[in-house]
Scaffold this motif. Structure first.
Motif, short mmCIF file in Angstrom:
data_model
loop_
_atom_site.label_atom_id
_atom_site.label_comp_id
_atom_site.label_asym_id
_atom_site.label_seq_id
_atom_site.Cartn_x
_atom_site.Cartn_y
_atom_site.Cartn_z
N LEU A 1 -16.96 49.60 55.19
CA LEU A 1 -18.40 49.74 55.41
C LEU A 1 -18.83 51.17 55.73
O LEU A 1 -20.02 51.48 55.71
N GLY B 1 -27.38 46.30 51.93
CA GLY B 1 -26.25 47.20 52.18
C GLY B 1 -25.28 46.62 53.20
O GLY B 1 -24.43 47.32 53.73
N VAL C 1 -22.68 43.21 54.67
CA VAL C 1 -21.90 42.03 54.30
C VAL C 1 -22.34 40.89 55.20
O VAL C 1 -22.79 41.14 56.32
N ASP D 1 -28.28 34.78 64.96
CA ASP D 1 -28.70 35.93 64.15
C ASP D 1 -29.58 36.90 64.92
O ASP D 1 -29.43 38.11 64.82
N PHE E 1 -25.82 37.87 67.92
CA PHE E 1 -25.09 38.88 67.15
C PHE E 1 -25.57 40.32 67.43
O PHE E 1 -24.75 41.19 67.70
N ARG F 1 -14.98 39.79 68.61
CA ARG F 1 -15.70 40.86 69.34
C ARG F 1 -15.93 40.46 70.80
O ARG F 1 -15.83 41.27 71.71
N1 LIG Z 1 -28.07 39.00 59.64
C1 LIG Z 1 -27.05 39.52 58.77
C2 LIG Z 1 -26.29 40.60 59.49
C3 LIG Z 1 -25.28 41.27 58.56
C4 LIG Z 1 -24.61 42.45 59.22
O1 LIG Z 1 -25.17 43.07 60.15
N2 LIG Z 1 -23.41 42.78 58.72
C5 LIG Z 1 -22.70 43.93 59.25
C6 LIG Z 1 -21.24 43.59 59.48
S1 LIG Z 1 -21.02 42.37 60.71
C7 LIG Z 1 -22.73 45.04 58.21
O2 LIG Z 1 -22.57 44.79 57.03
N3 LIG Z 1 -22.93 46.26 58.67
C8 LIG Z 1 -22.86 47.40 57.80
C9 LIG Z 1 -24.02 48.32 57.98
O3 LIG Z 1 -24.95 47.97 58.74
O4 LIG Z 1 -23.99 49.37 57.35
C10 LIG Z 1 -26.12 38.38 58.33
O5 LIG Z 1 -25.91 37.43 59.10
O6 LIG Z 1 -25.63 38.42 57.20
#
Ligand SMILES: N[C@@H](CCC(=O)N[C@@H](CS)C(=O)NCC(=O)O)C(=O)O
Length: 166
Positions: free
Chosen positions: A3, A17, A19, A67, A71, A131
């Motif tokens: 990432l 952008g 996952v 969400d 999180f 986490r």
């Molecule tokens: N609400 C989104 C949150 C997704 C999210 O924050 N993913 C993080 C990893 S846990 C991510 O991809 N972060 C990379 C970034 O923000 O650049 C979901 O549940 O899919």
């Protein structure tokens, strides 16, 4: 997926952008709770959303809370220092995390799972237990203060599917 170094292929597939993202016949599906419900609907086997409409509504309520409340607070509290976030932002996140844990504690006082039966609502939280355990090891969260939550976490961590996934 690294990432910190997102590929062009990933960025063209993921509108946020972030996952997770799943590409189905050229269309991107994203937001983990949405992706999980989609996968639950298109796969064979036991379903992970309750049949009863009211229980299903509660599953969605707790998925939304994972969400919006759980999180984001857990994320900032757990990676805040390595990312150089301010101490103020980190302690605010820890307070929000405690509020989220208190709400879970209350919800779980008379049930084993958030929507009664095991469902995608529990899964929405379980993806971040690693986490949460890290924060516990660092002494920043005291799960012993939340006995119902602790028992629920252990119940979920004990599942074969959890062990296979983490
Ligand atoms: N609400 C989104 C949150 C997704 C999210 O924050 N993913 C993080 C990893 S846990 C991510 O991809 N972060 C990379 C970034 O923000 O650049 C979901 O549940 O899919």
């Amino acid at each position: 997926m690294d990432l910190s170094n997102k590929s062009e292929e990933f960025l063209s597939a993921s509108p946020t952008g972030k996952v997770p993202v799943v590409v189905v016949d050229g269309d991107s599906l994203y937001e983990s709770n949405v992706v999980n419900q989609y996968l639950d609907e298109v796969t064979e086997g036991s379903k992970l959303m309750p049949e009863d409409p009211k229980s299903r509504a509660y599953a969605r309520i707790w998925m939304a809370s994972a969400d919006v409340d759980f999180f984001p607070a857990l994320f900032v509290a757990s990676v805040g220092r390595e990312r150089g976030f301010s101490e103020g932002r980190i302690s605010e996140a820890l307070e929000k995390l405690q509020i989220a844990l208190e709400k879970l504690e209350e919800r779980l006082h008379d049930r084993d799972y958030l929507a009664g039966e095991f469902s995608l609502a529990d899964i929405a939280y379980a993806g971040n237990f690693v986490r949460l355990r890290d924060l516990e090891r660092r002494g920043e969260v005291h799960l012993k203060g939340y006995p119902n939550v602790s028992a629920w976490i252990e119940r979920l961590e004990g599942r074969k599917s959890y062990k296979a996934a983490v």
